[in-house]
Scaffold this motif. Structure first.
Motif, PDB file in Angstrom:
ATOM      1  N   THR A  27       0.821  -1.216   0.000  1.00 41.57           N
ATOM      2  CA  THR A  27       0.000   0.000   0.000  1.00 41.57           C
ATOM      3  C   THR A  27       0.850   1.259   0.000  1.00 41.57           C
ATOM      4  O   THR A  27       0.491   2.257  -0.639  1.00 41.57           O
ATOM      5  CB  THR A  27      -0.932   0.009   1.221  1.00 41.57           C
ATOM      6  OG1 THR A  27      -1.746  -1.170   1.193  1.00 41.57           O
ATOM      7  CG2 THR A  27      -1.826   1.233   1.228  1.00 41.57           C
ATOM      8  N   LEU A  28       1.978   1.238   0.708  1.00 40.55           N
ATOM      9  CA  LEU A  28       2.800   2.429   0.865  1.00 40.55           C
ATOM     10  C   LEU A  28       3.932   2.509  -0.159  1.00 40.55           C
ATOM     11  O   LEU A  28       4.964   3.112   0.108  1.00 40.55           O
ATOM     12  CB  LEU A  28       3.371   2.495   2.283  1.00 40.55           C
ATOM     13  CG  LEU A  28       2.341   2.654   3.406  1.00 40.55           C
ATOM     14  CD1 LEU A  28       3.021   2.678   4.763  1.00 40.55           C
ATOM     15  CD2 LEU A  28       1.504   3.913   3.207  1.00 40.55           C
ATOM     16  N   ARG A  29       3.728   1.899  -1.307  1.00 37.01           N
ATOM     17  CA  ARG A  29       4.711   2.093  -2.383  1.00 37.01           C
ATOM     18  C   ARG A  29       4.699   3.553  -2.812  1.00 37.01           C
ATOM     19  O   ARG A  29       3.637   4.185  -2.870  1.00 37.01           O
ATOM     20  CB  ARG A  29       4.372   1.209  -3.581  1.00 37.01           C
ATOM     21  CG  ARG A  29       4.542  -0.285  -3.351  1.00 37.01           C
ATOM     22  CD  ARG A  29       3.929  -1.048  -4.502  1.00 37.01           C
ATOM     23  NE  ARG A  29       2.499  -0.754  -4.589  1.00 37.01           N
ATOM     24  CZ  ARG A  29       1.796  -0.808  -5.708  1.00 37.01           C
ATOM     25  NH1 ARG A  29       2.392  -1.110  -6.854  1.00 37.01           N
ATOM     26  NH2 ARG A  29       0.500  -0.536  -5.695  1.00 37.01           N
ATOM     27  N   ARG A  30       5.860   4.087  -3.127  1.00 36.18           N
ATOM     28  CA  ARG A  30       5.935   5.509  -3.474  1.00 36.18           C
ATOM     29  C   ARG A  30       5.108   5.843  -4.708  1.00 36.18           C
ATOM     30  O   ARG A  30       4.415   6.869  -4.747  1.00 36.18           O
ATOM     31  CB  ARG A  30       7.403   5.906  -3.695  1.00 36.18           C
ATOM     32  CG  ARG A  30       7.571   7.409  -3.923  1.00 36.18           C
ATOM     33  CD  ARG A  30       9.020   7.823  -4.016  1.00 36.18           C
ATOM     34  NE  ARG A  30       9.130   9.261  -4.152  1.00 36.18           N
ATOM     35  CZ  ARG A  30       9.124  10.124  -3.140  1.00 36.18           C
ATOM     36  NH1 ARG A  30       9.015   9.666  -1.907  1.00 36.18           N
ATOM     37  NH2 ARG A  30       9.222  11.422  -3.343  1.00 36.18           N
ATOM     38  N   ARG A  31       5.139   4.995  -5.727  1.00 32.26           N
ATOM     39  CA  ARG A  31       4.378   5.257  -6.943  1.00 32.26           C
ATOM     40  C   ARG A  31       2.881   5.219  -6.675  1.00 32.26           C
ATOM     41  O   ARG A  31       2.101   5.833  -7.408  1.00 32.26           O
ATOM     42  CB  ARG A  31       4.744   4.243  -8.032  1.00 32.26           C
ATOM     43  CG  ARG A  31       6.164   4.360  -8.551  1.00 32.26           C
ATOM     44  CD  ARG A  31       6.416   3.352  -9.652  1.00 32.26           C
ATOM     45  NE  ARG A  31       5.527   3.585 -10.788  1.00 32.26           N
ATOM     46  CZ  ARG A  31       5.785   4.415 -11.779  1.00 32.26           C
ATOM     47  NH1 ARG A  31       6.920   5.103 -11.787  1.00 32.26           N
ATOM     48  NH2 ARG A  31       4.936   4.553 -12.769  1.00 32.26           N
ATOM     49  N   SER A  32       2.487   4.475  -5.655  1.00 30.25           N
ATOM     50  CA  SER A  32       1.071   4.394  -5.320  1.00 30.25           C
ATOM     51  C   SER A  32       0.604   5.602  -4.517  1.00 30.25           C
ATOM     52  O   SER A  32      -0.542   6.039  -4.662  1.00 30.25           O
ATOM     53  CB  SER A  32       0.799   3.109  -4.532  1.00 30.25           C
ATOM     54  OG  SER A  32      -0.543   3.025  -4.132  1.00 30.25           O
ATOM     55  N   VAL A  33       1.476   6.135  -3.669  1.00 28.36           N
ATOM     56  CA  VAL A  33       1.105   7.272  -2.825  1.00 28.36           C
ATOM     57  C   VAL A  33       1.373   8.594  -3.534  1.00 28.36           C
ATOM     58  O   VAL A  33       0.537   9.514  -3.515  1.00 28.36           O
ATOM     59  CB  VAL A  33       1.874   7.215  -1.488  1.00 28.36           C
ATOM     60  CG1 VAL A  33       1.535   8.428  -0.619  1.00 28.36           C
ATOM     61  CG2 VAL A  33       1.532   5.935  -0.742  1.00 28.36           C
ATOM     62  N   LEU A  34       2.549   8.718  -4.167  1.00 25.05           N
ATOM     63  CA  LEU A  34       2.964   9.959  -4.840  1.00 25.05           C
ATOM     64  C   LEU A  34       3.289   9.650  -6.302  1.00 25.05           C
ATOM     65  O   LEU A  34       4.461   9.506  -6.663  1.00 25.05           O
ATOM     66  CB  LEU A  34       4.186  10.569  -4.145  1.00 25.05           C
ATOM     67  CG  LEU A  34       4.058  10.887  -2.652  1.00 25.05           C
ATOM     68  CD1 LEU A  34       5.406  11.283  -2.082  1.00 25.05           C
ATOM     69  CD2 LEU A  34       3.040  12.005  -2.433  1.00 25.05           C
ATOM     70  N   ARG A 171       6.361   4.265  10.040  1.00 19.26           N
ATOM     71  CA  ARG A 171       6.034   5.586  10.574  1.00 19.26           C
ATOM     72  C   ARG A 171       6.862   6.679   9.897  1.00 19.26           C
ATOM     73  O   ARG A 171       6.338   7.729   9.512  1.00 19.26           O
ATOM     74  CB  ARG A 171       6.286   5.605  12.080  1.00 19.26           C
ATOM     75  CG  ARG A 171       5.269   4.876  12.922  1.00 19.26           C
ATOM     76  CD  ARG A 171       4.008   5.682  13.073  1.00 19.26           C
ATOM     77  NE  ARG A 171       3.122   5.057  14.047  1.00 19.26           N
ATOM     78  CZ  ARG A 171       1.910   5.482  14.322  1.00 19.26           C
ATOM     79  NH1 ARG A 171       1.432   6.536  13.691  1.00 19.26           N
ATOM     80  NH2 ARG A 171       1.149   4.861  15.202  1.00 19.26           N
ATOM     81  N   SER A 172       8.149   6.426   9.774  1.00 18.94           N
ATOM     82  CA  SER A 172       9.008   7.430   9.139  1.00 18.94           C
ATOM     83  C   SER A 172       8.670   7.577   7.663  1.00 18.94           C
ATOM     84  O   SER A 172       8.739   8.681   7.103  1.00 18.94           O
ATOM     85  CB  SER A 172      10.480   7.038   9.307  1.00 18.94           C
ATOM     86  OG  SER A 172      10.769   5.820   8.636  1.00 18.94           O
ATOM     87  N   LYS A 173       8.281   6.496   7.019  1.00 16.91           N
ATOM     88  CA  LYS A 173       7.904   6.553   5.611  1.00 16.91           C
ATOM     89  C   LYS A 173       6.655   7.407   5.419  1.00 16.91           C
ATOM     90  O   LYS A 173       6.592   8.250   4.515  1.00 16.91           O
ATOM     91  CB  LYS A 173       7.671   5.135   5.083  1.00 16.91           C
ATOM     92  CG  LYS A 173       7.630   5.031   3.570  1.00 16.91           C
ATOM     93  CD  LYS A 173       7.635   3.565   3.151  1.00 16.91           C
ATOM     94  CE  LYS A 173       7.790   3.444   1.642  1.00 16.91           C
ATOM     95  NZ  LYS A 173       7.844   2.032   1.213  1.00 16.91           N
ATOM     96  N   VAL A 174       5.658   7.210   6.284  1.00 17.95           N
ATOM     97  CA  VAL A 174       4.436   8.013   6.210  1.00 17.95           C
ATOM     98  C   VAL A 174       4.746   9.485   6.472  1.00 17.95           C
ATOM     99  O   VAL A 174       4.210  10.380   5.805  1.00 17.95           O
ATOM    100  CB  VAL A 174       3.391   7.478   7.204  1.00 17.95           C
ATOM    101  CG1 VAL A 174       2.216   8.446   7.326  1.00 17.95           C
ATOM    102  CG2 VAL A 174       2.893   6.111   6.769  1.00 17.95           C
ATOM    103  N   ALA A 175       5.630   9.748   7.441  1.00 17.93           N
ATOM    104  CA  ALA A 175       6.006  11.135   7.731  1.00 17.93           C
ATOM    105  C   ALA A 175       6.662  11.797   6.526  1.00 17.93           C
ATOM    106  O   ALA A 175       6.397  12.960   6.203  1.00 17.93           O
ATOM    107  CB  ALA A 175       6.933  11.189   8.943  1.00 17.93           C
ATOM    108  N   GLY A 176       7.524  11.065   5.833  1.00 20.17           N
ATOM    109  CA  GLY A 176       8.147  11.599   4.629  1.00 20.17           C
ATOM    110  C   GLY A 176       7.132  11.877   3.527  1.00 20.17           C
ATOM    111  O   GLY A 176       7.205  12.901   2.837  1.00 20.17           O
TER     112      GLY A 176
END
Length: 213
Positions: A27-34, A171-176
């Protein structure tokens, strides 16, 4: 089996933690989020003024960043403060979804060693009760019983340490991601409001000034 019944909840926690880690990694893949280039594309839409409900619906359903930008475009004709407030409200919901299941992962990291310690303590109590009933007997068997009791503690730590590390990582990934989305939202907010006409002054005020002159 050597660790006793306390191994069962530890193994359940390990299975749940593994499922959460795999789900969050996907779910938190960069291409999926941004999605790359999405911010610039949306700003071009705003410049051209060719925005319709279909575009906004597709944008909002495409990614968390798209949902955030779509919320700003939906109220693009409002004052800057109202657009900013809508972005902040939507951002809270987006961050909450990105942090889904992370509290559960943190809880597993916390209770894993406690479950292992509980199983060890129960195993030692059972072993000493048997010693009280039948005497010390063979010291090698007693040492083996202590070793079996410590299996719970070792297993709990094996589950808890990776869970804690991955919990902090996500957590740090979501913060970024939040920082990046804030930058894109601010750029869009500037694009939507920088060319807005200044609010008209009240007619009564203009009349008063003319009379004074």
């Amino acid at each position: 089996m050597a660790g006793g019944w306390a191994m069962l909840p530890i193994l359940i926690c390990s299975a749940v933690a593994l499922a959460i880690v795999l789900e969050r990694c996907w779910t938190l893949r960069r291409r999926s989020v941004l999605p790359p280039g999405l911010g610039e594309e949306v700003r071009n839409w705003a410049r051209s003024g060719q925005l319709d409900p279909g575009h906004l619906a597709t944008l909002a359903n495409g990614s968390p960043l798209g949902e955030l930008l779509a919320s700003a475009l939906a109220v693009r004709n409002r004052p800057r403060e109202l657009i900013k407030e809508r972005i902040e409200d939507t951002g809270r919901h987006v961050v909450h979804r990105m942090e889904r299941y992370l509290n559960t992962l943190g809880t597993i990291a916390l209770i894993g060693p406690l479950l292992g310690l509980l199983g060890t303590v129960i195993g030692l109590i059972r072993m000493f009760m048997e010693v009280m009933r039948g005497g010390v007997g063979d010291p090698m068997k007693m040492a083996g019983g202590i070793g079996e009791a410590l299996i719970c503690t070792a297993t709990g730590l094996v589950v808890a340490i990776p869970a804690y590390v991955l919990h902090r990582y996500f957590r740090s990934k979501v913060a970024g991601y939040c920082v990046e989305m804030e930058k894109q939202a601010t750029a869009l907010l500037d694009e939507l409001t920088v060319n807005q006409p200044a609010p008209a002054r009240p007619r009564a005020a203009r009349t008063t000034e003319s009379s004074a002159g």
